[in-house]
Scaffold this motif. Structure first.
Motif, PDB file in Angstrom:
ATOM      1  N   UNK B 212       1.018  -1.299  -0.058  1.00  8.34           N
ATOM      2  CA  UNK B 212       0.011  -0.093   0.050  1.00  8.34           C
ATOM      3  C   UNK B 212       0.943   1.401  -0.026  1.00  8.34           C
ATOM      4  N   UNK B 213       0.671   2.091  -0.898  1.00  7.59           N
ATOM      5  CA  UNK B 213       1.731   3.184  -0.956  1.00  7.59           C
ATOM      6  C   UNK B 213       1.044   4.454  -1.680  1.00  7.59           C
ATOM      7  N   UNK B 214       1.256   5.499  -0.876  1.00  8.46           N
ATOM      8  CA  UNK B 214       0.632   6.742  -1.519  1.00  8.46           C
ATOM      9  C   UNK B 214       1.140   7.148  -2.867  1.00  8.46           C
ATOM     10  N   UNK B 215       2.158   6.720  -3.228  1.00  3.46           N
ATOM     11  CA  UNK B 215       2.743   6.916  -4.646  1.00  3.46           C
ATOM     12  C   UNK B 215       1.661   6.356  -5.765  1.00  3.46           C
ATOM     13  N   UNK B 216       0.845   5.384  -5.238  1.00  3.09           N
ATOM     14  CA  UNK B 216      -0.014   4.813  -6.306  1.00  3.09           C
ATOM     15  C   UNK B 216      -0.999   5.831  -6.641  1.00  3.09           C
ATOM     16  N   UNK B 217      -1.452   6.396  -5.608  1.00  4.37           N
ATOM     17  CA  UNK B 217      -2.565   7.416  -5.962  1.00  4.37           C
ATOM     18  C   UNK B 217      -2.081   8.563  -6.882  1.00  4.37           C
ATOM     19  N   UNK B 218      -0.900   8.993  -6.109  1.00 10.28           N
ATOM     20  CA  UNK B 218      -0.589  10.385  -7.047  1.00 10.28           C
ATOM     21  C   UNK B 218      -0.223   9.924  -8.336  1.00 10.28           C
ATOM     22  N   UNK B 219       0.454   8.773  -8.699  1.00  9.18           N
ATOM     23  CA  UNK B 219       0.782   8.544  -9.943  1.00  9.18           C
ATOM     24  C   UNK B 219      -0.585   8.365 -10.790  1.00  9.18           C
ATOM     25  N   UNK B 220      -1.350   7.816 -10.263  1.00  7.92           N
ATOM     26  CA  UNK B 220      -2.824   7.700 -11.201  1.00  7.92           C
ATOM     27  C   UNK B 220      -3.241   9.054 -11.439  1.00  7.92           C
ATOM     28  N   UNK B 221      -3.273  10.026 -10.517  1.00 10.35           N
ATOM     29  CA  UNK B 221      -3.842  11.260 -10.521  1.00 10.35           C
ATOM     30  C   UNK B 221      -2.972  12.100 -11.656  1.00 10.35           C
ATOM     31  N   UNK B 222      -1.523  11.818 -11.745  1.00 15.69           N
ATOM     32  CA  UNK B 222      -0.689  12.416 -12.614  1.00 15.69           C
ATOM     33  C   UNK B 222      -0.720  11.627 -14.041  1.00 15.69           C
ATOM     34  N   UNK B 223      -1.336  10.557 -14.113  1.00 14.53           N
ATOM     35  CA  UNK B 223      -1.299   9.980 -15.309  1.00 14.53           C
ATOM     36  C   UNK B 223       0.016   9.419 -15.825  1.00 14.53           C
ATOM     37  N   UNK B 224       0.798   8.884 -15.015  1.00 14.70           N
ATOM     38  CA  UNK B 224       1.825   8.269 -15.083  1.00 14.70           C
ATOM     39  C   UNK B 224       1.943   7.021 -14.343  1.00 14.70           C
ATOM     40  N   UNK B 225       2.271   5.749 -15.150  1.00 11.10           N
ATOM     41  CA  UNK B 225       2.259   4.464 -14.481  1.00 11.10           C
ATOM     42  C   UNK B 225       3.057   4.428 -13.496  1.00 11.10           C
ATOM     43  N   UNK B 226       2.938   3.955 -12.217  1.00 11.66           N
ATOM     44  CA  UNK B 226       3.370   4.115 -11.084  1.00 11.66           C
ATOM     45  C   UNK B 226       5.028   3.198 -11.191  1.00 11.66           C
ATOM     46  N   UNK B 227       4.978   2.555 -12.014  1.00  5.52           N
ATOM     47  CA  UNK B 227       6.473   1.851 -12.210  1.00  5.52           C
ATOM     48  C   UNK B 227       7.496   2.927 -12.424  1.00  5.52           C
ATOM     49  N   UNK B 228       6.931   3.980 -12.998  1.00  7.99           N
ATOM     50  CA  UNK B 228       8.087   4.960 -13.523  1.00  7.99           C
ATOM     51  C   UNK B 228       8.341   5.728 -12.310  1.00  7.99           C
ATOM     52  N   UNK B 229       7.915   5.511 -11.333  1.00  4.16           N
ATOM     53  CA  UNK B 229       8.068   6.211  -9.851  1.00  4.16           C
ATOM     54  C   UNK B 229       9.236   5.082  -9.147  1.00  4.16           C
ATOM     55  N   UNK B 230      10.458   5.388  -9.841  1.00  7.10           N
ATOM     56  CA  UNK B 230      11.385   4.467  -9.264  1.00  7.10           C
ATOM     57  C   UNK B 230      11.825   4.459  -7.919  1.00  7.10           C
ATOM     58  N   UNK B 231      11.474   5.657  -7.147  1.00  7.67           N
ATOM     59  CA  UNK B 231      11.907   5.789  -5.629  1.00  7.67           C
ATOM     60  C   UNK B 231      10.539   5.105  -4.872  1.00  7.67           C
ATOM     61  N   UNK B 232       9.474   5.086  -5.525  1.00  4.44           N
ATOM     62  CA  UNK B 232       8.171   4.330  -4.720  1.00  4.44           C
ATOM     63  C   UNK B 232       8.544   3.010  -4.266  1.00  4.44           C
ATOM     64  N   UNK B 233       7.984   2.410  -3.292  1.00  2.00           N
ATOM     65  CA  UNK B 233       8.146   1.142  -3.131  1.00  2.00           C
ATOM     66  C   UNK B 233       7.326   0.346  -4.139  1.00  2.00           C
ATOM     67  N   UNK B 234       6.054   0.917  -4.205  1.00  2.00           N
ATOM     68  CA  UNK B 234       5.253   0.220  -5.241  1.00  2.00           C
ATOM     69  C   UNK B 234       5.754   0.030  -6.706  1.00  2.00           C
ATOM     70  N   UNK B 235       6.585   1.232  -7.124  1.00  2.00           N
ATOM     71  CA  UNK B 235       6.978   1.116  -8.252  1.00  2.00           C
ATOM     72  C   UNK B 235       8.194   0.235  -8.456  1.00  2.00           C
TER      73      UNK B 235
END
Lengths: 264, 270
Positions: B212-235
């Motif tokens: 569970x990670x906040x980065x998932x929600x922010x990535x969704x809202x930004x329209x960028x797949x969370x896997x591109x957020x390499x700093x986040x655990x979910x990514x």
């Protein structure tokens, strides 16, 4: 343009159907006895095809009208699809109702052409079993009718082997014994006319002896079932005591009571 | 020939679209030409998560009906030129999809792509059935919670009986488990099912656990797949999922409660 070959195709296949052997010409008694059976396994009998066997009746010199029997069967939700062992009069009545008549050879087989739905749903493997044609106790004196599970053409009742997990929402029906090597999930339903063996965790519903075989048993390595039933007598998980939960057990019927015993 | 992957769950809101977007991007980033199709006709979301909603002209239903060609409808991703999106129609319903039409489109795409990711709608109705019918692999997305596990189990039963591979008696659809929205601290406190509890019922090959990670929600809202957020655990967890799917061996991460005493005391991002 459609060619005639793409419109239809004839295929020969065999399929299974219960045979209703009548021992009495008392229509009311037959209906009552059938209704009792239906109440025990309503889903199985609903819209079930049925072959009416009049041999025993005619042997004892009792007459019955096929029109009346067929009418009664349809009324309670079954589809008579054949008559065998009838006299000339009964054969005529059957033809009038567009019900096929079997010539009535000994050891006969009724072969119907139909797209019998093969149960590909679950990977099954049939095992040969020397078991008898039907494993019900014959007691014609006491019952007005008896439903024999006769395979056509005659072949031994096969047991069914399931190696894949039985998932929630899946249903399996075995005409003989049912052997499941994988887990049976909550929300799944396994039924057998014979015994049920689950060599894994049983979380769903297991119903053995669904055609009234009171000697059927359920075996499983890890009992967490939602419901267990033998020949219509059942227990829900609420009534399974802690001592036998999650244990390897066998379940059998004794004087209409389900006995659950741990297998040591 | 493309490998067709269905991302499915039965239950809604577990993270199917997030997962579809992440793994499609993950596969494409590694150089595999990948397409991701939104099967949720009438409730299209995938284009939002992929950030291409403003470039949608034609959709999946147009292609099925022959109103547009595949090339016209496929949207190339702005972050990765190996990734294409086939959006769902927002104005139609699931009846617009036909088994034969879906088959035709997938067959045409198979010539061109290495992976086709089918983002299934929730439920077990027509849309979900069509999304899984042609699949070779199934990613079963499950939350560590009893109703989600039960629905996934039901979905697995449908995969085993209703898919094309099952109907043709071919090798069954390969099923993988993806446990999403996993919160180690809540598992520890017994509020949430653990991996073992879930596997006890589903017993599938585990592809990964997405915390569970906040980065998932922010990535969704930004329209960028969370896997591109390499700093986040979910990514990072999704990155592992893609690697494992492609046969790499990666140790399981993010399953232990690593938060220190002070961070627990004062809250803070997990």
């Amino acid at each position: 343009m459609t060619t005639s070959s793409s419109v239809l195709e004839f295929k020969s296949s065999t399929f299974f159907s219960p045979i209703l052997i009548l021992y009495s010409n008392d229509l009311a008694a037959i209906e009552q006895s059938l209704q009792d059976k239906i109440n025990r396994a309503p889903d199985f009998f609903k819209n079930s095809p049925l072959i009416i066997d009049l041999r025993e009746l005619n042997k004892s010199g009792l007459d019955i009208s096929v029109i009346e029997v067929a009418g009664m069967l349809r009324k309670i939700g079954m589809f008579p699809i054949g008559v065998r062992g009838g006299n000339e009069q009964q054969d005529k009545q059957a033809h009038k109702l567009s019900i096929p008549v079997d010539a009535g050879r000994e050891n006969d087989s009724i072969v119907a052409t139909s797209a019998a739905a093969s149960r590909k749903e679950i990977e099954t493997q049939a095992l040969e079993q020397d078991s008898v044609e039907n494993n019900e106790i014959r007691n014609p004196a006491s019952s007005a009718s008896r439903i024999a599970s006769v395979s056509t053409p005659p072949e031994p009742v096969r047991s069914m082997l399931i190696t894949q997990p039985v998932r929630s929402g899946q249903r399996i029906y075995a005409r003989g014994d049912l052997i499941v090597m994988s887990q049976v999930s909550a929300g799944a339903e396994i039924m057998a006319e014979g015994n049920i063996h689950v060599y894994n965790t049983l979380r769903g519903r297991a119903l053995a002896g669904v055609q009234g075989n009171t000697t059927a048993r359920i075996f499983c390595l890890d009992l967490q079932a939602e419901l267990i039933s033998i020949s219509g007598d059942y227990k829900t998980s609420e009534h399974l005591t802690e001592q036998i939960q999650k244990r390897p057990v066998q379940i059998y019927l004794q004087d209409h009571a389900l006995i659950i015993k741990e297998i040591a | 020939m493309a490998r067709i992957i269905v991302v499915t769950s039965g239950k809604g809101g577990v993270g199917k679209t997030t997962t579809s977007a992440a793994i499609a991007m993950g596969l494409a980033k590694r150089g595999h030409k990948t397409a991701v199709i939104d099967f949720d006709v009438g409730l299209r979301n995938l284009d939002l998560i992929m950030g291409c909603e403003r470039r949608v002209v034609y959709d999946f239903v147009n292609v099925i009906n022959g109103e547009a060609s595949l090339n016209q409808a496929l949207i190339r991703d702005k972050n990765c030129n190996q990734l294409y999106i086939l959006p769902a129609s927002q104005t139609r319903d699931k009846d617009a999809l036909t088994l034969e039409g879906v088959g035709r489109v997938l067959e045409e795409m198979s010539k061109d792509f290495q992976y086709i990711v089918c983002d299934s709608p929730a439920g077990i109705e027509k849309g979900a059935y069509l999304a899984l019918y042609y699949a070779d692999d199934a990613f079963v997305v499950t939350n560590p919670e009893v109703s989600s596990v039960r629905d996934s189990d039901r979905m697995l039963g449908i995969l085993a009986s209703k898919s094309r591979r099952a109907e043709r008696n071919e090798e069954p659809v390969k099923e993988y488990l993806l446990l999403t929205r996993y919160d180690p601290s809540r598992v520890k406190s017994g509020e949430m099912l653990g991996l073992d509890d879930v596997q006890d019922i589903l017993s599938l090959q585990l592809l990964g656990i997405i915390p569970e990670s906040k980065s998932v929600l922010s990535a969704s809202n930004a329209g960028i797949p969370v896997i591109l957020d390499e700093k986040s655990e979910a990514g990072q967890a999704y990155e592992d999922v893609v690697a494992r799917y492609l046969g790499e061996d990666r140790p399981l991460r993010f399953i232990d409660d690593k938060r220190g005493f002070f961070r627990k005391l004062f809250g803070g991002r997990s």
